[in-house]
Design a protein around this motif. Structure first.
Motif, PDB file in Angstrom:
ATOM      1  N   GLN A  73      -6.562   2.741   4.822  1.00 41.93           N
ATOM      2  CA  GLN A  73      -5.321   3.335   5.309  1.00 41.93           C
ATOM      3  C   GLN A  73      -5.463   3.951   6.700  1.00 41.93           C
ATOM      4  OE1 GLN A  73      -2.175   3.001   3.646  1.00 41.93           O
ATOM      5  NE2 GLN A  73      -3.615   1.488   2.874  1.00 41.93           N
ATOM      6  N   GLU A 117      -6.587   1.172  -0.165  1.00 40.89           N
ATOM      7  CA  GLU A 117      -6.562   2.625   0.008  1.00 40.89           C
ATOM      8  C   GLU A 117      -7.653   3.083   0.976  1.00 40.89           C
ATOM      9  OE1 GLU A 117      -5.307   6.428  -0.234  1.00 40.89           O
ATOM     10  OE2 GLU A 117      -4.305   4.606  -0.932  1.00 40.89           O
ATOM     11  N   ASP A 159       0.841  -1.185   0.000  1.00 36.56           N
ATOM     12  CA  ASP A 159       0.000   0.000   0.000  1.00 36.56           C
ATOM     13  C   ASP A 159       0.882   1.243   0.000  1.00 36.56           C
ATOM     14  OD1 ASP A 159       0.854   0.504   2.620  1.00 36.56           O
ATOM     15  OD2 ASP A 159      -0.906  -0.405   3.536  1.00 36.56           O
ATOM     16  N   LYS A 160       0.298   2.416   0.070  1.00 33.28           N
ATOM     17  CA  LYS A 160       1.051   3.665  -0.039  1.00 33.28           C
ATOM     18  C   LYS A 160       1.949   3.925   1.166  1.00 33.28           C
ATOM     19  CE  LYS A 160      -2.074   5.984  -3.218  1.00 33.28           C
ATOM     20  NZ  LYS A 160      -2.947   7.167  -3.475  1.00 33.28           N
ATOM     21  N   LYS A 161       1.713   3.215   2.277  1.00 30.05           N
ATOM     22  CA  LYS A 161       2.562   3.342   3.456  1.00 30.05           C
ATOM     23  C   LYS A 161       3.671   2.285   3.474  1.00 30.05           C
ATOM     24  CE  LYS A 161       0.397   6.686   5.703  1.00 30.05           C
ATOM     25  NZ  LYS A 161       1.053   7.957   6.102  1.00 30.05           N
ATOM     26  N   GLU A 202      -6.061  -3.155  -4.621  1.00 25.81           N
ATOM     27  CA  GLU A 202      -5.323  -1.935  -4.295  1.00 25.81           C
ATOM     28  C   GLU A 202      -6.261  -0.804  -3.902  1.00 25.81           C
ATOM     29  OE1 GLU A 202      -1.353  -2.445  -7.129  1.00 25.81           O
ATOM     30  OE2 GLU A 202      -3.172  -1.531  -7.937  1.00 25.81           O
TER      31      GLU A 202
END
Length: 289
Positions: A106, A103, A50-52, A99
């Protein structure tokens, strides 16, 4: 994914349209994302960041009639996303849906990470991102189970107390009395300590505490919570015997009390010299004010 797995999949792709479809669709997703591949290609799992930077795994079960029959999907998340599927859908589209699902979660996972980093979790190795709750040590052989709202993780969680009836009843009253003090923008640990009016145990360093963390004298992980112990109230074990074949853990407070009861113990300034209660090796413990 190892090269031999890719080669095996390529060989199978020559045998039927099903194998060929699965092989080509894995290539679209990228072999670097493939974690596991079943012998007949009906089971596979992909890893996605993920974005983290957190790693998440999606497991996929394929029917031999794929893609006419939608795949069965399981993910390491508190709930599954609504699968959108048609005859023209491909595995790459499935990964994209995963995905998008990640999100949306999060904020929830950021709250879980904050709890796991700052508080002492019961059975921390069993705690996963698929759980929407955490059981937290609060000292005195008591714990609190917090249910985190997935859609509003910063809100006041539902809770259930575990432990001694008398102590738990007192904690429940304190919680209810201070419930209006929950501030959603404050760190989770600070909110809990504000509501419970006590300092909570912090995570144990697994590298430094790879032996039993229960005190060898009082047989508890944490000291009782109370004014009589002052700053030591609720503390975890903080002293370990230096004999590698023993390495028994203790509360230094418990060890000081035990050494003082032994007539052979010597004291020099604020340090007690004696022997480990378990292996009899020499130990030295500093007396804390």
């Amino acid at each position: 994914m190892e090269v031999n797995e890719e080669a095996r999949c390529k060989e199978l792709a020559k045998l039927s349209s099903f194998y060929h479809a699965v092989y080509s669709e894995i290539e679209e997703v990228g072999w670097e994302h493939l974690v596991r591949l079943g012998g007949d290609l009906t089971f596979l799992s992909f890893r996605v960041l993920d974005k983290k930077g957190r790693a998440h795994v999606m497991e996929i079960q394929l029917d031999k009639a794929y893609p006419r029959v939608p795949p069965m999907v399981s993910v390491d998340a508190p709930y599954i996303f609504n699968l959108e599927w048609s005859m023209n859908s491909r595995l790459k589209k499935l990964v994209q849906q995963f995905e998008e699902h990640l999100e949306k979660l999060q904020g929830f996972w950021s709250t879980l990470d904050q709890i796991d980093r700052s508080l002492q979790i019961v059975d921390s190795k069993q705690a996963s991102r698929a759980m929407s709750y955490r059981q937290i040590h609060i000292g005195n052989d008591c714990s609190i189970i917090l249910s985190i709202d997935i859609n509003d993780p910063r809100s006041l969680p539902e809770c259930r107390f575990m432990g001694s009836g008398t102590i738990v009843n007192s904690l429940k009253k304190t919680w209810k009395r201070n419930i209006s003090r929950w501030i959603r923008d404050k760190p989770f640990s600070e909110n809990l300590e504000c509501l419970l009016k006590t300092e909570l145990p912090r995570p144990v360093d697994e590298e430094e505490n790879n032996h039993l963390v229960e005190c060898g004298i009082c047989y508890a992980q944490y000291l009782p919570i109370g004014d009589e112990l002052g700053p030591n109230s609720g503390n975890a074990t903080d002293y370990t015997c230096e004999n590698n074949s023993c390495s028994k853990a203790f509360h230094s407070t418990c060890l000081v009390d035990w050494l003082r009861s032994i007539t052979t113990t010597r004291q020099s300034f604020n340090v007690l010299f004696g022997h480990c209660p378990y292996c009899s090796e020499p130990i030295a413990v500093k007396i804390k004010n």
